[in-house]
Design a protein around this motif. Structure first.
Motif, mmCIF file in Angstrom:
data_model
loop_
_atom_site.group_PDB
_atom_site.id
_atom_site.type_symbol
_atom_site.label_atom_id
_atom_site.label_comp_id
_atom_site.label_asym_id
_atom_site.label_seq_id
_atom_site.Cartn_x
_atom_site.Cartn_y
_atom_site.Cartn_z
ATOM 1 N N ARG A 112 27.254 -89.655 82.322
ATOM 2 C CA ARG A 112 26.902 -88.523 81.457
ATOM 3 C C ARG A 112 25.399 -88.500 81.203
ATOM 4 O O ARG A 112 24.808 -89.526 80.889
ATOM 5 C CB ARG A 112 27.594 -88.638 80.093
ATOM 6 N N LEU A 113 24.827 -87.298 81.337
ATOM 7 C CA LEU A 113 23.416 -87.086 81.014
ATOM 8 C C LEU A 113 23.294 -85.858 80.129
ATOM 9 O O LEU A 113 23.921 -84.828 80.395
ATOM 10 C CB LEU A 113 22.588 -86.836 82.275
ATOM 11 N N ILE A 114 22.478 -85.983 79.101
ATOM 12 C CA ILE A 114 22.120 -84.840 78.264
ATOM 13 C C ILE A 114 20.621 -84.671 78.400
ATOM 14 O O ILE A 114 19.855 -85.615 78.199
ATOM 15 C CB ILE A 114 22.478 -85.076 76.779
ATOM 16 N N LEU A 115 20.207 -83.466 78.768
ATOM 17 C CA LEU A 115 18.794 -83.153 78.919
ATOM 18 C C LEU A 115 18.477 -81.911 78.095
ATOM 19 O O LEU A 115 19.359 -81.093 77.828
ATOM 20 C CB LEU A 115 18.458 -82.882 80.384
ATOM 21 N N LEU A 116 17.220 -81.760 77.723
ATOM 22 C CA LEU A 116 16.788 -80.558 77.028
ATOM 23 C C LEU A 116 17.056 -79.356 77.930
ATOM 24 O O LEU A 116 16.776 -79.395 79.135
ATOM 25 C CB LEU A 116 15.299 -80.644 76.695
ATOM 26 N N ASP A 117 17.615 -78.315 77.373
ATOM 27 C CA ASP A 117 17.906 -77.094 78.129
ATOM 28 C C ASP A 117 16.589 -76.540 78.677
ATOM 29 O O ASP A 117 15.678 -76.232 77.916
ATOM 30 C CB ASP A 117 18.586 -76.069 77.227
ATOM 31 N N PRO A 118 16.461 -76.425 80.006
ATOM 32 C CA PRO A 118 15.205 -75.943 80.574
ATOM 33 C C PRO A 118 14.871 -74.504 80.197
ATOM 34 O O PRO A 118 13.727 -74.089 80.327
ATOM 35 C CB PRO A 118 15.403 -76.101 82.085
ATOM 36 N N SER A 119 15.853 -73.749 79.710
ATOM 37 C CA SER A 119 15.578 -72.371 79.280
ATOM 38 C C SER A 119 15.253 -72.295 77.788
ATOM 39 O O SER A 119 14.995 -71.211 77.273
ATOM 40 C CB SER A 119 16.762 -71.462 79.620
ATOM 41 N N SER A 120 15.248 -73.418 77.102
ATOM 42 C CA SER A 120 14.950 -73.448 75.673
ATOM 43 C C SER A 120 13.469 -73.156 75.429
ATOM 44 O O SER A 120 12.601 -73.642 76.159
ATOM 45 C CB SER A 120 15.293 -74.826 75.091
ATOM 46 N N PRO A 121 13.159 -72.380 74.385
ATOM 47 C CA PRO A 121 11.746 -72.142 74.050
ATOM 48 C C PRO A 121 11.026 -73.426 73.643
ATOM 49 O O PRO A 121 9.798 -73.475 73.637
ATOM 50 C CB PRO A 121 11.805 -71.147 72.888
ATOM 51 N N LEU A 176 25.547 -94.964 66.522
ATOM 52 C CA LEU A 176 24.744 -94.427 67.618
ATOM 53 C C LEU A 176 25.628 -93.783 68.686
ATOM 54 O O LEU A 176 25.297 -92.725 69.228
ATOM 55 C CB LEU A 176 23.876 -95.538 68.222
ATOM 56 N N TYR A 177 26.757 -94.396 68.950
ATOM 57 C CA TYR A 177 27.732 -93.848 69.898
ATOM 58 C C TYR A 177 28.251 -92.498 69.385
ATOM 59 O O TYR A 177 28.331 -91.523 70.134
ATOM 60 C CB TYR A 177 28.867 -94.865 70.073
ATOM 61 N N LYS A 178 28.586 -92.443 68.100
ATOM 62 C CA LYS A 178 29.057 -91.196 67.490
ATOM 63 C C LYS A 178 27.983 -90.110 67.594
ATOM 64 O O LYS A 178 28.285 -88.952 67.875
ATOM 65 C CB LYS A 178 29.432 -91.439 66.025
ATOM 66 N N SER A 179 26.733 -90.489 67.399
ATOM 67 C CA SER A 179 25.634 -89.535 67.516
ATOM 68 C C SER A 179 25.573 -88.948 68.923
ATOM 69 O O SER A 179 25.405 -87.740 69.105
ATOM 70 C CB SER A 179 24.310 -90.222 67.160
ATOM 71 N N PHE A 180 25.713 -89.797 69.925
ATOM 72 C CA PHE A 180 25.707 -89.308 71.309
ATOM 73 C C PHE A 180 26.869 -88.350 71.536
ATOM 74 O O PHE A 180 26.696 -87.278 72.124
ATOM 75 C CB PHE A 180 25.776 -90.468 72.308
ATOM 76 N N LEU A 181 28.069 -88.742 71.089
ATOM 77 C CA LEU A 181 29.243 -87.881 71.289
ATOM 78 C C LEU A 181 29.069 -86.533 70.587
ATOM 79 O O LEU A 181 29.461 -85.496 71.134
ATOM 80 C CB LEU A 181 30.512 -88.567 70.811
ATOM 81 N N ASN A 182 28.476 -86.526 69.387
ATOM 82 C CA ASN A 182 28.206 -85.263 68.690
ATOM 83 C C ASN A 182 27.232 -84.404 69.491
ATOM 84 O O ASN A 182 27.435 -83.194 69.645
ATOM 85 C CB ASN A 182 27.657 -85.522 67.288
ATOM 86 N N LEU A 183 26.183 -85.015 69.988
ATOM 87 C CA LEU A 183 25.215 -84.289 70.800
ATOM 88 C C LEU A 183 25.886 -83.764 72.075
ATOM 89 O O LEU A 183 25.654 -82.630 72.492
ATOM 90 C CB LEU A 183 24.039 -85.209 71.144
ATOM 91 N N TRP A 184 26.738 -84.558 72.666
ATOM 92 C CA TRP A 184 27.473 -84.153 73.875
ATOM 93 C C TRP A 184 28.335 -82.920 73.602
ATOM 94 O O TRP A 184 28.333 -81.961 74.373
ATOM 95 C CB TRP A 184 28.323 -85.327 74.361
ATOM 96 N N GLU A 185 29.065 -82.946 72.485
ATOM 97 C CA GLU A 185 29.941 -81.834 72.149
ATOM 98 C C GLU A 185 29.169 -80.557 71.838
ATOM 99 O O GLU A 185 29.673 -79.456 72.093
ATOM 100 C CB GLU A 185 30.833 -82.211 70.954
ATOM 101 N N HIS A 186 27.963 -80.667 71.329
ATOM 102 C CA HIS A 186 27.171 -79.488 70.960
ATOM 103 C C HIS A 186 26.227 -79.045 72.082
ATOM 104 O O HIS A 186 25.443 -78.130 71.908
ATOM 105 C CB HIS A 186 26.395 -79.745 69.679
ATOM 106 N N SER A 187 26.307 -79.722 73.221
ATOM 107 C CA SER A 187 25.483 -79.353 74.356
ATOM 108 C C SER A 187 26.333 -78.547 75.333
ATOM 109 O O SER A 187 27.554 -78.655 75.353
ATOM 110 C CB SER A 187 24.944 -80.617 75.051
ATOM 111 N N SER A 188 25.666 -77.746 76.131
ATOM 112 C CA SER A 188 26.400 -76.875 77.055
ATOM 113 C C SER A 188 26.397 -77.459 78.464
ATOM 114 O O SER A 188 25.491 -78.191 78.849
ATOM 115 C CB SER A 188 25.790 -75.484 77.075
ATOM 116 N N SER A 189 27.420 -77.095 79.215
ATOM 117 C CA SER A 189 27.495 -77.529 80.610
ATOM 118 C C SER A 189 26.315 -76.963 81.375
ATOM 119 O O SER A 189 25.776 -75.903 81.020
ATOM 120 C CB SER A 189 28.804 -77.069 81.248
ATOM 121 N N MET A 190 25.935 -77.638 82.424
ATOM 122 C CA MET A 190 24.815 -77.230 83.241
ATOM 123 C C MET A 190 25.005 -75.816 83.765
ATOM 124 O O MET A 190 26.091 -75.466 84.213
ATOM 125 C CB MET A 190 24.728 -78.202 84.415
#
Length: 182
Positions: free
Chosen positions: A63-72, A167-181
């Motif tokens: 799993r990778l979470i990256l900043l959305d490249p279309s984000s301002p 910290l694990y919970k924080s990652f999972l929260n970020l994962w759930e609030h992030s969008s698929s590529m």
């Protein structure tokens, strides 16, 4: 002060199983730690070191979470990362495509600016307890501070299960609030 003995970084202060580094350990240390892990997860802004040093090649990222490249927010990072928005956007997209296509990692984009960079080695499956060899590296994104100068620390689940769990919970929260590529 980070101790540099024989070219190797060692922690400034070590509470049992928490390693604190005043500056980011070198890329060889990072790659070896990831290579020794059977799986890895990561959350980064643009993941410059990951892209520039071929970190994905020898690791098992799921799993990778990256900043959305279309984000301002990408254009706002130009000043603090000393790279154009176009370069950052291309780097994020290229790394995301490489991770997904060549390494079969699941990639998501986060529209918000994560101020903490998280990298997990041997993370548990959702709902399971972490194994004794699970760890997380936490690095603070500090605007105006070069990437190699950022402080970080490593927490081992076996020694600090509650902190690791948060910290694990924080990652999972970020994962759930992030969008698929896209």
């Amino acid at each position: 002060v980070t101790s540099m003995e024989n070219g190797k970084a060692s922690p400034v202060n070590a509470v049992p199983a928490i390693e604190f580094y005043e500056t980011r350990p070198n890329i060889g240390w990072f790659k070896a730690k990831l290579k020794a892990s059977h799986t890895a997860w990561g959350a980064w802004l643009a993941a410059g070191a990951v892209a520039n040093y071929g970190v994905l090649a020898d690791t098992h990222f799921e799993r990778l979470i990256l900043l959305d490249p279309s984000s301002p927010l990408v254009s706002g990072l130009e000043r603090v990362m000393h790279r154009s928005a176009g370069e950052l956007t291309n780097q994020i997209r290229s790394l995301a495509n490489t991770a997904r296509m060549e390494h079969h990692a699941e990639v998501r984009y986060c529209a918000d600016l994560p101020y903490t960079i998280l990298v997990f080695g041997n993370p548990p499956s959702v709902g399971e307890r972490p194994s004794d060899d699970a760890w997380v590296q936490v690095e603070s994104f500090l605007p105006g501070i070069e990437a190699n100068e950022r402080p970080c620390f490593v927490v081992y689940a076996k020694e600090h299960p509650e902190l690791y769990g948060r910290l694990y919970k924080s990652f999972l929260n970020l994962w759930e609030h992030s969008s698929s590529m896209k």
